[in-house]
Design a protein around this motif. Structure first.
Motif, mmCIF file in Angstrom:
data_model
loop_
_atom_site.group_PDB
_atom_site.id
_atom_site.type_symbol
_atom_site.label_atom_id
_atom_site.label_comp_id
_atom_site.label_asym_id
_atom_site.label_seq_id
_atom_site.Cartn_x
_atom_site.Cartn_y
_atom_site.Cartn_z
ATOM 1 N N VAL A 180 8.536 24.063 42.387
ATOM 2 C CA VAL A 180 7.138 23.655 42.178
ATOM 3 C C VAL A 180 6.158 24.570 42.908
ATOM 4 N N ILE A 181 6.512 24.987 44.148
ATOM 5 C CA ILE A 181 5.521 25.760 44.903
ATOM 6 C C ILE A 181 5.262 27.131 44.288
ATOM 7 N N ASP A 182 6.218 27.644 43.507
ATOM 8 C CA ASP A 182 5.989 28.930 42.863
ATOM 9 C C ASP A 182 5.511 28.787 41.427
ATOM 10 N N ALA A 183 5.576 27.549 40.897
ATOM 11 C CA ALA A 183 5.100 27.328 39.533
ATOM 12 C C ALA A 183 3.572 27.315 39.536
ATOM 13 N N ARG A 184 2.992 27.196 38.361
ATOM 14 C CA ARG A 184 1.526 27.188 38.266
ATOM 15 C C ARG A 184 0.905 26.158 39.208
ATOM 16 N N PHE A 185 1.504 24.959 39.224
ATOM 17 C CA PHE A 185 0.918 23.888 40.035
ATOM 18 C C PHE A 185 0.895 24.271 41.512
ATOM 19 N N GLY A 186 2.044 24.725 42.016
ATOM 20 C CA GLY A 186 2.128 25.098 43.420
ATOM 21 C C GLY A 186 1.204 26.255 43.766
ATOM 22 N N THR A 187 1.062 27.176 42.828
ATOM 23 C CA THR A 187 0.156 28.305 43.052
ATOM 24 C C THR A 187 -1.270 27.799 43.258
ATOM 25 N N ARG B 114 1.989 22.530 35.551
ATOM 26 C CA ARG B 114 3.326 22.993 35.192
ATOM 27 C C ARG B 114 4.087 23.188 36.483
ATOM 28 N N PHE B 115 5.262 22.589 36.524
ATOM 29 C CA PHE B 115 5.923 22.398 37.809
ATOM 30 C C PHE B 115 7.229 23.163 37.959
ATOM 31 N N TRP B 116 7.679 23.838 36.947
ATOM 32 C CA TRP B 116 9.033 24.368 37.021
ATOM 33 C C TRP B 116 9.085 25.887 36.957
ATOM 34 N N ARG B 117 8.472 26.445 35.941
ATOM 35 C CA ARG B 117 8.623 27.886 35.741
ATOM 36 C C ARG B 117 7.766 28.660 36.744
ATOM 37 N N ALA B 119 5.207 30.964 38.305
ATOM 38 C CA ALA B 119 4.020 31.559 37.689
ATOM 39 C C ALA B 119 4.151 33.083 37.630
ATOM 40 N N HIS B 120 4.858 33.665 38.615
ATOM 41 C CA HIS B 120 4.967 35.129 38.614
ATOM 42 C C HIS B 120 5.959 35.641 37.575
ATOM 43 N N ALA B 121 6.622 34.697 36.870
ATOM 44 C CA ALA B 121 7.491 35.128 35.772
ATOM 45 C C ALA B 121 6.802 34.957 34.416
ATOM 46 N N GLU B 122 5.558 34.477 34.418
ATOM 47 C CA GLU B 122 4.849 34.276 33.154
ATOM 48 C C GLU B 122 4.149 35.574 32.755
ATOM 49 N N ARG B 123 4.733 36.238 31.779
ATOM 50 C CA ARG B 123 4.176 37.538 31.377
ATOM 51 C C ARG B 123 2.772 37.393 30.831
ATOM 52 N N ALA B 124 2.508 36.238 30.235
ATOM 53 C CA ALA B 124 1.172 36.012 29.671
ATOM 54 C C ALA B 124 0.103 35.987 30.763
ATOM 55 N N LEU B 125 0.523 35.787 32.004
ATOM 56 C CA LEU B 125 -0.436 35.839 33.114
ATOM 57 C C LEU B 125 -0.415 37.202 33.796
#
Lengths: 314, 251
Positions: A180-187, B114-117, B119-125
């Motif tokens: 979660v901390i690295d996902a969008r929400f955690g960011t 969004r709680f799982w993926r 964010a630094h792996a989202e190429r769209a970002l």
């Protein structure tokens, strides 16, 4: 710390905890099982606080409120003959999450010292509600006559089973938290701590995300409360007392804010110190106090940052 | 004539006894670059903060793209296409440079529950964020913690984050403030490249930058617009020279 190293340290911590029952058996000290189960329960509470305190920068001094709500969510159904963990524990999670939603919706409109005071006030309010309701034990609290029933072979009356159930829940929390901390929400939550005004300027309304984190943290701490009544087989409103909120906060700061392993280590350090020192003196906090000062002054990342590879993120 | 992209009427903001903006009217046409100049304490930053939604005006209206946005908070205005850079650098210091921009992209790429993926792996970002870093000249600095960037680079990052929200209107608060000569030349080049593609309201003290970039200039003194017009007209306006420009032009 890179995500990989963080995951490795967390797995190492979980592995060490998994070995405790074996050690306890080898040195013939079954009490260790009890102590470390307690540590893990408070670790769950401390990790939940760290989500908002360490990652989100929201200094809540009322986190014990959810511990209490979770405890009541087990003890009150038990009073009415409902012993299933599958009822009690989800109830604990949902009720404390809802409480977090309400308390957060009001207190997150303030900031700084006001936020600290208002979260403290809410928890104390619930504490006084707790001591005033006689049918639920009032000031004295009440005994839990039967532990939560998970069914099948998972009988919490067996100290080993109970231990591994708590360990499994802690493990799930840490591994989910790690995602979660690295996902969008955690960011977004980490960005809230870093610079809320900038977050609004780029189009993310901080309030919604802070509130969600606040409610989630409450929900997780509610589960810790449900486990805690099972641990002590007792419910007392003092679970919600503000000094308990302070204890959880000390665990987080001692262990390392803004990390997942830190609060676990902090809970262990706090409760082990309590255990060892209180055998010498009832004024054991007179030793804990200076220790906390030293950590804050010289190891701002907490004990976790002193471990090899445990440097703070970023 | 079509309604201007940004239309400000009677904007007033008072802090105790101090009137920071005292009935400001502004019109900014789509595609235009308007520079707002004025002495220190004239109310320029307060004006910008009200346009961005950081400050609620006491009176007056702000219309943007045909809608009244006076009551909208900053985050909602961002989604209408308004972006701001700050006078005092405002970034996520402990995030990497790329993470700063990627978060701004994320803010406009669906919700963040969004709680799982990772964010630094989202190429769209990441990919749009990288492209914007290239555009502002920070392409090589993506992995560096933003707090360790040099002052000029942090100012570039400010612009990058604003651009990442894909704005129609850019509100820039002294983008070349505190920069060395070389850095400010680069920044002016960067901003020149944005002219026309974005509508810009530029608050700036650096007159070289203002005259290099502005289609029109409004002069604010004591919270009021005392003159508006083309750069040549402003330069020649005796009232403006007396109130503000005089020393700088002769210097």
């Amino acid at each position: 710390m890179t995500p990989r190293r963080r995951a490795v340290s967390l797995l190492a911590a979980l592995g060490a905890l998994a070995a405790i029952p074996l050690v306890a058996a080898l040195v013939n000290e079954p009490f260790y099982l009890d102590l470390f189960r307690r540590i893990m329960i408070f670790a769950i509470a401390a990790v939940s606080l760290d989500i908002i305190l360490g990652y989100g920068g929201m200094v809540s001094l009322g986190h014990a409120a959810y511990l209490g709500i979770g405890a009541y969510a087990v003890a009150i159904p038990a009073l009415h003959g409902i012993h299933s963990a599958w009822v009690q524990w989800p109830l604990a999670i949902v009720l404390s999450g809802l409480a977090g939603l309400v308390i957060g919706a009001i207190s997150l409109r303030t900031s700084g010292v006001y936020f600290i005071m208002i979260t403290l006030a809410f928890a104390q309010m619930l504490y006084y509600v707790g001591i005033s309701i006689e049918p639920w034990g009032g000031d004295d609290g009440m005994r839990l006559t039967r532990k939560s029933q998970l069914g099948g072979p998972l009988d919490l009356a067996d100290p080993h089973v109970f231990y591994y159930v708590v360990l499994a829940l802690l493990a799930v929390l840490l591994l989910v938290g790690d995602r979660v901390i690295d996902a969008r929400f955690g960011t977004v939550i980490r960005a809230v701590k870093s610079n809320e005004r900038r977050l609004a300027a780029i189009g993310l309304s901080p309030f919604r995300y802070k509130l969600a984190a606040f409610a989630l943290a409450g929900a997780v701490c509610g589960l810790a409360g449900a486990l805690l009544t099972n641990q002590t087989e007792y419910l007392t409103p003092s679970y919600m007392h503000w000094t308990r909120s302070g204890d959880i906060m000390v665990m987080v700061i001692l262990g390392g804010m803004g990390t997942l392993g830190g609060p676990v280590l902090g809970a262990a350090a706090f409760l082990l110190l309590e255990n060892v020192l209180s055998a010498w003196t009832v004024h054991w906090q007179a030793i804990l106090g200076p220790l906390l000062v030293l950590v804050v002054l010289y190891a701002r990342g907490g004990l976790w940052s002193l471990l090899p590879g445990g440097a703070r993120r970023g | 004539m079509a309604e201007p992209l940004l239309q400000v009427r009677g904007l007033r903001k008072r802090f105790g006894g101090l009137v920071a903006t005292d009935g400001i009217d502004l019109d900014v046409a789509a595609g235009e670059t308007l520079a707002v100049i004025g002495p220190n304490g004239a109310g320029k930053t307060t004006l910008l903060a009200q346009l961005a939604g950081d400050l609620r005006p006491d009176a007056g209206t702000i219309r943007f793209a045909g809608a009244d946005v006076t009551a909208l908070p900053a985050a909602a205005r961002s989604h209408r296409g308004l972006a701001r850079s700050f006078q005092i650098t405002s970034i996520f210091r402990d995030f990497s440079t790329l993470d700063n921009v990627a978060l701004a992209v994320q803010a406009h790429a669906g919700h963040s529950f969004r709680f799982w993926r990772p964010a630094h792996a989202e190429r769209a970002l990441r990919e749009p964020a990288r492209a914007i870093l290239e555009q502002v000249g920070l392409g090589a600095r993506g992995e560096v913690p933003a707090g360790t960037l040099a002052h000029g680079e942090q100012r570039q990052l400010e612009i990058a984050m604003a651009l990442a929200t894909r704005p129609t209107l850019l509100l820039l608060d002294e983008p070349v403030a505190g920069m060395g000569l070389e850095e400010s030349v680069r920044m002016v080049e960067l901003l020149r490249g944005l002219r026309g593609r974005h509508t810009i309201v530029l608050v700036e003290h650096d007159m070289d930058a203002v005259f290099a970039l502005a289609d029109r200039i409004s002069v604010v003194v004591y919270g009021r617009v005392i003159a508006s017009g083309r750069p040549e007209a402003i330069r020649a306006n005796p009232e403006v020279r007396r109130a503000y420009l005089g020393e700088e032009v002769s210097a």
